[in-house]
Design a protein around this motif. Structure first.
Motif, short mmCIF file in Angstrom:
data_model
loop_
_atom_site.label_atom_id
_atom_site.label_comp_id
_atom_site.label_asym_id
_atom_site.label_seq_id
_atom_site.Cartn_x
_atom_site.Cartn_y
_atom_site.Cartn_z
N SER A 1 42.22 4.53 62.66
CA SER A 1 43.33 5.78 62.56
C SER A 1 41.89 6.51 60.53
CB SER A 1 44.37 5.95 62.27
OG SER A 1 44.98 5.30 61.32
N PRO A 2 42.58 7.72 60.40
CA PRO A 2 41.68 8.32 58.67
C PRO A 2 42.93 7.60 57.67
CG PRO A 2 41.58 9.78 60.08
CD PRO A 2 42.22 8.78 60.77
N GLN A 3 43.78 7.38 58.40
CA GLN A 3 44.95 7.14 57.49
C GLN A 3 44.84 5.08 56.95
OE1 GLN A 3 46.99 8.75 56.07
NE2 GLN A 3 47.95 7.06 53.83
N PHE A 4 44.67 4.17 58.62
CA PHE A 4 44.48 3.30 58.47
C PHE A 4 43.31 2.68 57.37
CE2 PHE A 4 42.36 -0.65 59.84
CZ PHE A 4 42.94 -1.17 59.95
N LEU A 5 41.86 3.81 57.77
CA LEU A 5 41.15 3.20 56.98
C LEU A 5 40.91 3.74 55.46
CD1 LEU A 5 37.89 2.93 56.96
CD2 LEU A 5 37.43 5.33 57.34
N LYS A 6 42.09 4.54 55.16
CA LYS A 6 42.14 4.60 53.12
C LYS A 6 43.45 3.57 53.34
CE LYS A 6 43.34 9.49 53.91
NZ LYS A 6 44.09 10.41 54.20
N GLU A 7 44.63 3.47 53.67
CA GLU A 7 45.08 2.44 53.01
C GLU A 7 44.28 0.77 53.46
OE1 GLU A 7 48.78 2.50 55.35
OE2 GLU A 7 49.26 5.02 54.39
N ASN A 8 43.53 0.50 54.36
CA ASN A 8 43.22 -1.41 54.75
C ASN A 8 41.97 -1.14 53.76
OD1 ASN A 8 45.76 -1.92 56.02
ND2 ASN A 8 45.61 -0.64 56.59
N LEU B 1 39.49 1.58 51.85
CA LEU B 1 38.86 2.46 51.26
C LEU B 1 39.46 2.44 49.76
CD1 LEU B 1 38.20 5.74 53.23
CD2 LEU B 1 36.76 3.96 52.60
N PHE B 2 40.82 1.91 49.10
CA PHE B 2 41.51 1.50 48.47
C PHE B 2 42.08 0.32 48.38
CE2 PHE B 2 41.83 6.09 49.34
CZ PHE B 2 42.28 6.85 48.06
N ASN B 3 40.92 -1.05 49.17
CA ASN B 3 41.34 -2.30 48.81
C ASN B 3 40.17 -2.72 47.96
OD1 ASN B 3 40.98 -5.06 48.90
ND2 ASN B 3 41.86 -5.18 51.88
N PRO B 4 41.22 -2.94 46.62
CA PRO B 4 40.03 -3.65 45.81
C PRO B 4 38.90 -4.42 46.22
CG PRO B 4 42.19 -4.04 45.23
CD PRO B 4 42.40 -3.33 46.15
N ARG B 5 38.61 -5.23 47.50
CA ARG B 5 38.20 -5.95 47.72
C ARG B 5 36.97 -5.99 48.24
NH1 ARG B 5 40.58 -9.97 51.61
NH2 ARG B 5 40.16 -11.32 49.99
N TYR B 6 36.63 -4.10 48.45
CA TYR B 6 35.58 -3.03 49.66
C TYR B 6 35.63 -2.26 48.52
CZ TYR B 6 37.52 -6.31 53.14
OH TYR B 6 39.08 -6.95 54.28
N LYS B 7 36.10 -1.35 47.23
CA LYS B 7 35.81 -0.30 47.02
C LYS B 7 35.29 -0.42 46.70
CE LYS B 7 38.69 3.58 44.29
NZ LYS B 7 40.13 3.96 44.09
N LYS B 8 34.16 -0.68 44.99
CA LYS B 8 33.49 -1.35 45.10
C LYS B 8 32.00 -0.92 45.41
CE LYS B 8 31.33 -3.24 40.85
NZ LYS B 8 31.02 -4.36 39.73
N ASP B 9 32.06 -1.53 46.68
CA ASP B 9 30.93 -2.16 47.26
C ASP B 9 30.78 -0.17 48.09
OD1 ASP B 9 29.92 -4.22 47.19
OD2 ASP B 9 30.53 -5.13 49.45
N ASN C 1 39.20 -9.16 61.34
CA ASN C 1 40.14 -9.67 60.76
C ASN C 1 41.15 -9.82 60.01
OD1 ASN C 1 38.36 -10.92 63.29
ND2 ASN C 1 37.48 -12.24 62.20
N ARG C 2 40.51 -9.80 58.67
CA ARG C 2 41.46 -10.12 57.54
C ARG C 2 43.10 -8.85 57.70
NH1 ARG C 2 36.96 -10.15 53.72
NH2 ARG C 2 36.49 -11.82 53.24
N LYS C 3 42.52 -7.88 58.48
CA LYS C 3 43.25 -6.93 58.19
C LYS C 3 44.77 -7.54 60.05
CE LYS C 3 41.52 -4.93 55.66
NZ LYS C 3 41.75 -5.27 54.45
N ASN C 4 44.43 -8.44 60.20
CA ASN C 4 45.18 -8.60 61.58
C ASN C 4 45.96 -10.14 61.32
OD1 ASN C 4 43.76 -6.67 63.44
ND2 ASN C 4 42.53 -8.12 64.36
#
Length: 104
Positions: A48-55, A57-65, A100-103
């Motif tokens: 879902s777009p909500q899952f994508l944003k929360e987990n 897009l706004f995760n500091p681990r991935y946001k810079k990339d 995998n990290r989300k699970n």
């Protein structure tokens, strides 16, 4: 011993014959520089777009990339703009580790 068969095949006038390499280049050129919505990216990732944003897009681990090919809205009414080819490539390479990290 190699056998050969000579044949004549009629190709209709509204068809053309090209190599597989030319076909793949045409497909890639069609999507080159194309931007998609956040909803389309979420559909591609089967989340879902909500899952994508929360987990993601706004995760500091991935946001810079992700900021290299995703425009984050800066004002109300502004929308996400996702460079399709770059996003698909990134998620093709990293989706296993991300999901995998989300699970856990």
């Amino acid at each position: 011993m190699q056998q050969t068969l000579n044949a004549t095949i009629n190709i209709p006038a509204d068809f053309i014959l090209i190599t597989k390499i030319e076909y793949e280049q045409l497909l890639n050129n069609h999507t080159e520089g194309k931007f998609i919505s956040l909803k389309e990216l979420a559909e591609h990732l089967d989340c879902s777009p909500q899952f994508l944003k929360e987990n993601i897009l706004f995760n500091p681990r991935y946001k810079k990339d992700l900021e290299k090919f995703i425009h984050y809205p800066v004002a109300s009414g502004n929308k996400y703009k996702v460079h399709m080819n770059k996003a698909y490539k990134y998620f093709d390479e990293h989706s296993i580790s991300i999901f995998n990290r989300k699970n856990k």
